[in-house]
Design a protein around this motif. Structure first.
Motif, PDB file in Angstrom:
ATOM      1  N   LYS A  56       0.830  -1.208   0.000  1.00  0.00           N
ATOM      2  CA  LYS A  56       0.000   0.000   0.000  1.00  0.00           C
ATOM      3  C   LYS A  56       0.866   1.260   0.000  1.00  0.00           C
ATOM      4  N   ARG A  57       1.851   1.300   0.867  1.00  0.00           N
ATOM      5  CA  ARG A  57       2.715   2.477   0.952  1.00  0.00           C
ATOM      6  C   ARG A  57       3.551   2.656  -0.317  1.00  0.00           C
ATOM      7  N   THR A  58       3.940   1.557  -0.939  1.00  0.00           N
ATOM      8  CA  THR A  58       4.707   1.634  -2.182  1.00  0.00           C
ATOM      9  C   THR A  58       3.845   2.153  -3.325  1.00  0.00           C
ATOM     10  N   VAL A  59       2.625   1.648  -3.437  1.00  0.00           N
ATOM     11  CA  VAL A  59       1.703   2.134  -4.473  1.00  0.00           C
ATOM     12  C   VAL A  59       1.456   3.631  -4.279  1.00  0.00           C
ATOM     13  N   GLU A  60       1.266   4.049  -3.041  1.00  0.00           N
ATOM     14  CA  GLU A  60       1.057   5.472  -2.755  1.00  0.00           C
ATOM     15  C   GLU A  60       2.297   6.298  -3.089  1.00  0.00           C
ATOM     16  N   ALA A  61       3.481   5.765  -2.830  1.00  0.00           N
ATOM     17  CA  ALA A  61       4.722   6.476  -3.155  1.00  0.00           C
ATOM     18  C   ALA A  61       4.853   6.686  -4.668  1.00  0.00           C
ATOM     19  N   ALA A  62       4.248   5.785  -5.438  1.00  0.00           N
ATOM     20  CA  ALA A  62       4.274   5.896  -6.897  1.00  0.00           C
ATOM     21  C   ALA A  62       3.165   6.809  -7.424  1.00  0.00           C
ATOM     22  N   GLY A  63       2.310   7.292  -6.524  1.00  0.00           N
ATOM     23  CA  GLY A  63       1.249   8.199  -6.936  1.00  0.00           C
ATOM     24  C   GLY A  63      -0.097   7.557  -7.141  1.00  0.00           C
ATOM     25  N   GLY A  64      -0.271   6.341  -6.663  1.00  0.00           N
ATOM     26  CA  GLY A  64      -1.538   5.646  -6.849  1.00  0.00           C
ATOM     27  C   GLY A  64      -2.173   5.227  -5.538  1.00  0.00           C
ATOM     28  N   GLY A  65      -3.140   4.344  -5.651  1.00  0.00           N
ATOM     29  CA  GLY A  65      -3.837   3.791  -4.501  1.00  0.00           C
ATOM     30  C   GLY A  65      -4.102   2.319  -4.756  1.00  0.00           C
ATOM     31  N   MET A  66      -4.599   1.636  -3.769  1.00  0.00           N
ATOM     32  CA  MET A  66      -4.821   0.198  -3.893  1.00  0.00           C
ATOM     33  C   MET A  66      -5.841  -0.155  -4.980  1.00  0.00           C
ATOM     34  N   ASP A  67      -6.732   0.770  -5.315  1.00  0.00           N
ATOM     35  CA  ASP A  67      -7.669   0.513  -6.411  1.00  0.00           C
ATOM     36  C   ASP A  67      -6.962   0.485  -7.767  1.00  0.00           C
ATOM     37  N   ASP A  68      -5.721   0.967  -7.835  1.00  0.00           N
ATOM     38  CA  ASP A  68      -4.948   0.935  -9.074  1.00  0.00           C
ATOM     39  C   ASP A  68      -4.237  -0.399  -9.288  1.00  0.00           C
ATOM     40  N   ALA A 118       3.163  -7.526  -7.401  1.00  0.00           N
ATOM     41  CA  ALA A 118       1.958  -6.800  -7.805  1.00  0.00           C
ATOM     42  C   ALA A 118       2.258  -5.850  -8.951  1.00  0.00           C
ATOM     43  N   TYR A 119       1.211  -5.599  -9.727  1.00  0.00           N
ATOM     44  CA  TYR A 119       1.265  -4.652 -10.840  1.00  0.00           C
ATOM     45  C   TYR A 119       0.110  -3.681 -10.655  1.00  0.00           C
ATOM     46  N   ALA A 120       0.395  -2.410 -10.890  1.00  0.00           N
ATOM     47  CA  ALA A 120      -0.653  -1.401 -10.752  1.00  0.00           C
ATOM     48  C   ALA A 120      -0.570  -0.433 -11.918  1.00  0.00           C
ATOM     49  N   HIS A 121      -1.722  -0.006 -12.411  1.00  0.00           N
ATOM     50  CA  HIS A 121      -1.775   1.003 -13.451  1.00  0.00           C
ATOM     51  C   HIS A 121      -1.861   2.365 -12.788  1.00  0.00           C
ATOM     52  N   ILE A 122      -0.736   3.016 -12.679  1.00  0.00           N
ATOM     53  CA  ILE A 122      -0.675   4.312 -12.004  1.00  0.00           C
ATOM     54  C   ILE A 122      -1.015   5.430 -12.986  1.00  0.00           C
ATOM     55  N   GLY A 123      -0.686   5.250 -14.235  1.00  0.00           N
ATOM     56  CA  GLY A 123      -0.944   6.272 -15.252  1.00  0.00           C
ATOM     57  C   GLY A 123       0.250   7.175 -15.424  1.00  0.00           C
ATOM     58  N   LYS A 124       0.482   7.578 -16.643  1.00  0.00           N
ATOM     59  CA  LYS A 124       1.644   8.397 -16.958  1.00  0.00           C
ATOM     60  C   LYS A 124       1.615   9.751 -16.280  1.00  0.00           C
ATOM     61  N   GLY A 125       0.451  10.303 -16.046  1.00  0.00           N
ATOM     62  CA  GLY A 125       0.364  11.641 -15.486  1.00  0.00           C
ATOM     63  C   GLY A 125       0.375  11.712 -13.970  1.00  0.00           C
ATOM     64  N   LYS A 126       0.427  10.605 -13.283  1.00  0.00           N
ATOM     65  CA  LYS A 126       0.314  10.573 -11.817  1.00  0.00           C
ATOM     66  C   LYS A 126       1.652  10.433 -11.141  1.00  0.00           C
ATOM     67  N   ARG A 127       2.538  11.251 -11.176  1.00  0.00           N
ATOM     68  CA  ARG A 127       3.767  11.014 -10.444  1.00  0.00           C
ATOM     69  C   ARG A 127       4.190  12.208  -9.664  1.00  0.00           C
TER      70      ARG A 127
END
Length: 127
Positions: A56-68, A118-127
């Motif tokens: 969870k914290r890693t996904v958030e550090a990348a600019g996303g959330g668990m729903d990603d 895990a793989y998450a789609h963070i999106g190119k614009g979310k960083r």
């Protein structure tokens, strides 16, 4: 081009990154490791909680959330750990759940009962 994600996790001596992104996709592998580098060696509930919290914290550090998070591959050392892991897992995700596979395998980290890729789609614009 791949970029490393700055996480709360300790620096590794091995030639790995805790997480990378490329073209809006986050790639990460997590274990029950604390910020000080020690491994949680308690029961599967404690290990799964720490591992999923790290995710969870890693996904958030990348600019996303668990729903990603779109796909999760869980490695467990024993089938007996499945129910405990699943009880923790459902606290971190909601419907529609990520695609998931769970396998029984040996792990490189002594005392670890779980590793999550895990793989998450963070999106190119979310960083």
């Amino acid at each position: 081009m791949r970029q490393a994600v700055k996480t709360h996790l300790p620096s590794e001596r091995s030639p790995i990154e805790w997480a990378t992104t490329a073209d809006g996709i986050l790639y990460t592998a997590q274990i029950p490791i604390r910020e000080d580098g020690s491994i949680e060696t308690g029961d599967i509930t404690k290990q799964a909680t720490l591992t999923l919290e790290n995710l969870k914290r890693t996904v958030e550090a990348a600019g996303g959330g668990m729903d990603d998070v779109t796909q999760v591959l869980i490695h467990l050392t024993t089938k007996d750990a499945f129910a405990g892991m699943n009880a923790v897992y459902e606290k971190y995700f909601r419907k529609p759940y990520p695609n998931r596979a769970t396998v029984i395998s040996g792990l490189m980290v002594p005392g670890a009962l779980i590793e999550i890729v895990a793989y998450a789609h963070i999106g190119k614009g979310k960083r």
